[in-house]
Design a protein around this motif. Structure first.
Motif, PDB file in Angstrom:
ATOM      1  N   VAL A 109       0.868  -1.361   0.052  1.00 15.61           N
ATOM      2  CA  VAL A 109       0.117  -0.032  -0.143  1.00 15.61           C
ATOM      3  C   VAL A 109       0.962   1.160  -0.062  1.00 15.61           C
ATOM      4  CG1 VAL A 109      -1.519   1.436   1.323  1.00 15.61           C
ATOM      5  CG2 VAL A 109      -2.070  -0.960   1.173  1.00 15.61           C
ATOM      6  N   GLU A 110       1.908   1.258   0.683  1.00 15.99           N
ATOM      7  CA  GLU A 110       2.596   2.581   0.949  1.00 15.99           C
ATOM      8  C   GLU A 110       3.346   2.609  -0.413  1.00 15.99           C
ATOM      9  OE1 GLU A 110       6.234   4.875   1.352  1.00 15.99           O
ATOM     10  OE2 GLU A 110       6.381   2.717   0.666  1.00 15.99           O
ATOM     11  N   GLU A 111       3.987   1.595  -1.255  1.00 19.29           N
ATOM     12  CA  GLU A 111       4.313   1.677  -2.489  1.00 19.29           C
ATOM     13  C   GLU A 111       3.506   2.128  -3.419  1.00 19.29           C
ATOM     14  OE1 GLU A 111       7.591   2.213  -4.873  1.00 19.29           O
ATOM     15  OE2 GLU A 111       7.874   1.132  -2.894  1.00 19.29           O
ATOM     16  N   MET A 112       2.070   1.664  -3.319  1.00 17.73           N
ATOM     17  CA  MET A 112       0.990   2.173  -4.550  1.00 17.73           C
ATOM     18  C   MET A 112       0.644   3.558  -4.204  1.00 17.73           C
ATOM     19  SD  MET A 112      -2.754   0.740  -4.739  1.00 17.73           S
ATOM     20  CE  MET A 112      -3.222   0.830  -2.873  1.00 17.73           C
ATOM     21  N   LEU A 113       0.776   4.044  -2.966  1.00 11.59           N
ATOM     22  CA  LEU A 113       0.399   5.514  -2.715  1.00 11.59           C
ATOM     23  C   LEU A 113       1.287   6.378  -3.210  1.00 11.59           C
ATOM     24  CD1 LEU A 113      -1.641   5.050   0.497  1.00 11.59           C
ATOM     25  CD2 LEU A 113      -2.453   5.284  -1.887  1.00 11.59           C
ATOM     26  N   ARG A 114       2.608   6.001  -3.509  1.00 12.37           N
ATOM     27  CA  ARG A 114       3.603   6.893  -4.108  1.00 12.37           C
ATOM     28  C   ARG A 114       3.238   7.339  -5.458  1.00 12.37           C
ATOM     29  NH1 ARG A 114       8.921   6.212  -1.715  1.00 12.37           N
ATOM     30  NH2 ARG A 114       8.744   4.557  -0.076  1.00 12.37           N
ATOM     31  N   ALA A 115       2.437   6.540  -6.123  1.00 15.87           N
ATOM     32  CA  ALA A 115       1.987   6.889  -7.563  1.00 15.87           C
ATOM     33  C   ALA A 115       0.682   6.863  -7.977  1.00 15.87           C
ATOM     34  CB  ALA A 115       2.942   6.000  -8.459  1.00 15.87           C
ATOM     35  N   LYS A 116      -0.023   6.017  -7.155  1.00 18.25           N
ATOM     36  CA  LYS A 116      -1.553   6.012  -7.431  1.00 18.25           C
ATOM     37  C   LYS A 116      -2.483   6.295  -6.479  1.00 18.25           C
ATOM     38  CE  LYS A 116      -1.291   3.948 -11.594  1.00 18.25           C
ATOM     39  NZ  LYS A 116       0.422   4.259 -11.660  1.00 18.25           N
TER      40      LYS A 116
END
Length: 329
Positions: A109-116
């Motif tokens: 989730v943390e990685e996803m919210l960097r870009a999406k």
């Protein structure tokens, strides 16, 4: 020349080893190569997750994270079609990975919210939370998250930390010699599976064998798995007021996920998926309901014809669940 006392010599050696390990932990890495470390394992979709987040411009409307129950139970392509038929935003991804451990859900989730910025995040839950983190965490998480996870009852802390120097050395070498010393670092659109994948049906294992995901298991086989699962299940060992200690991984990272989602305008919901004949109770129900609604898939538990094994749905079962899930989504 005076020689070192044996114990002092051991201390010097240990000190040097710790210093070198600390230096190794601080080495930079290429995040794409890090998310490719699990190629060829049951967690190989980690590479696709990173590619979908960072190399595919298609937005994400609904993201799903969880364990293999959620991975095998939700057909992202079918859910997208169901939402499209209702005139709703329909870009759906299932970012679940096999095995339990909430720390890996946070990492995704943390990685996803960097870009999406999805509109909705669906988090898979089971009847009881895990007391331990996910085995893939030490491979995928940023080094800082492994060194300082943020809660003191992390039962996997030392095993994860011990692996970190080796991981960083390997990634550092791979960055210098990609494809030779480790995973390559160039995204290849020709091998990219696309903006969404079907995680249901047959299971293709790393050794090349295929586990049947279309036909239900026999009742005997289902019950064998249920009995094995239940033998390994234990009620809380500590009083309820110490739940943050006993179930630190689940509680700490669910809070962090919910906080990240809130700060980014993402709604959160929880999806309960039972094992075959499993209970309809959720130990952490009150805790989860503090962050979002729980959508209860407990109706699945009595349908042997929908289970490929004691915990995972067949293709047919997954489609049934997915069509039902379209309503609350």
């Amino acid at each position: 020349m005076k020689s070192l006392h044996p114990l002092r010599g051991v201390g010097v050696i240990l000190g040097l080893a710790l210093a070198l390990a600390a230096v190794a932990c601080a080495l930079p890495d290429n995040a794409y190569q890090r998310w490719s470390l699990l190629d060829g394992t049951i967690h190989a979709d980690a590479r696709w997750i990173y590619e979908r987040i960072h190399f595919d411009p298609t937005p994400i409307d609904v993201a799903i994270v969880g364990s293999s129950r959620t991975e095998r139970g939700i057909n992202a392509l079918r859910l997208a079609a169901d939402l499209r038929a209702r005139g709703l935003p329909d870009r759906v991804v299932n970012f679940s990975l096999p095995e339990a451990g909430r720390n890996i859900n946070y990492t995704v989730v943390e990685e996803m919210l960097r870009a999406k910025r999805p509109r909705l995040l669906v988090i898979g839950v089971t009847e009881r939370p895990s007391r331990f983190g996910h085995p893939a965490f030490k491979f995928l998480a940023p080094a800082g998250e492994i060194v300082a996870p943020g809660y003191w009852s992390d039962a996997d802390y030392f095993s994860d930390l011990v692996y970190l120097p080796y991981r960083q050395l390997r990634l550092f070498a791979a960055d210098l010699a990609p494809g030779w010393a480790g995973p390559g670092k160039d995204f290849d659109p020709a091998t990219y599976p696309g903006p969404s994948i079907d995680t249901t049906g047959d299971v293709h294992l790393p050794d090349g064998t295929v586990k049947d995901g279309h036909d239900p298991a026999s009742h005997q086989e289902l019950m064998r798995g249920v009995r094995k699962l239940e033998r390994g299940m234990h009620p809380p060992l500590l009083p309820a007021r110490y739940a943050d200690v006993e179930f630190g991984d689940d509680r700490y990272y669910v809070r962090r996920i919910a906080d990240l989602a809130s700060r980014n305008g993402v709604k959160v919901a929880f999806l309960f998926l039972p094992y075959y004949t499993g209970p309809d109770t959720i130990q952490e129900r009150a805790f989860y309901e503090g962050f979002g609604p729980i959508w209860d898939g407990g109706f699945l538990a009595g349908h042997a014809e929908w289970y490929m094994d004691y915990a995972h749905l067949t293709k047919t079962g997954a489609l049934r669940l997915t069509d039902w899930l379209a309503g609350p989504v």
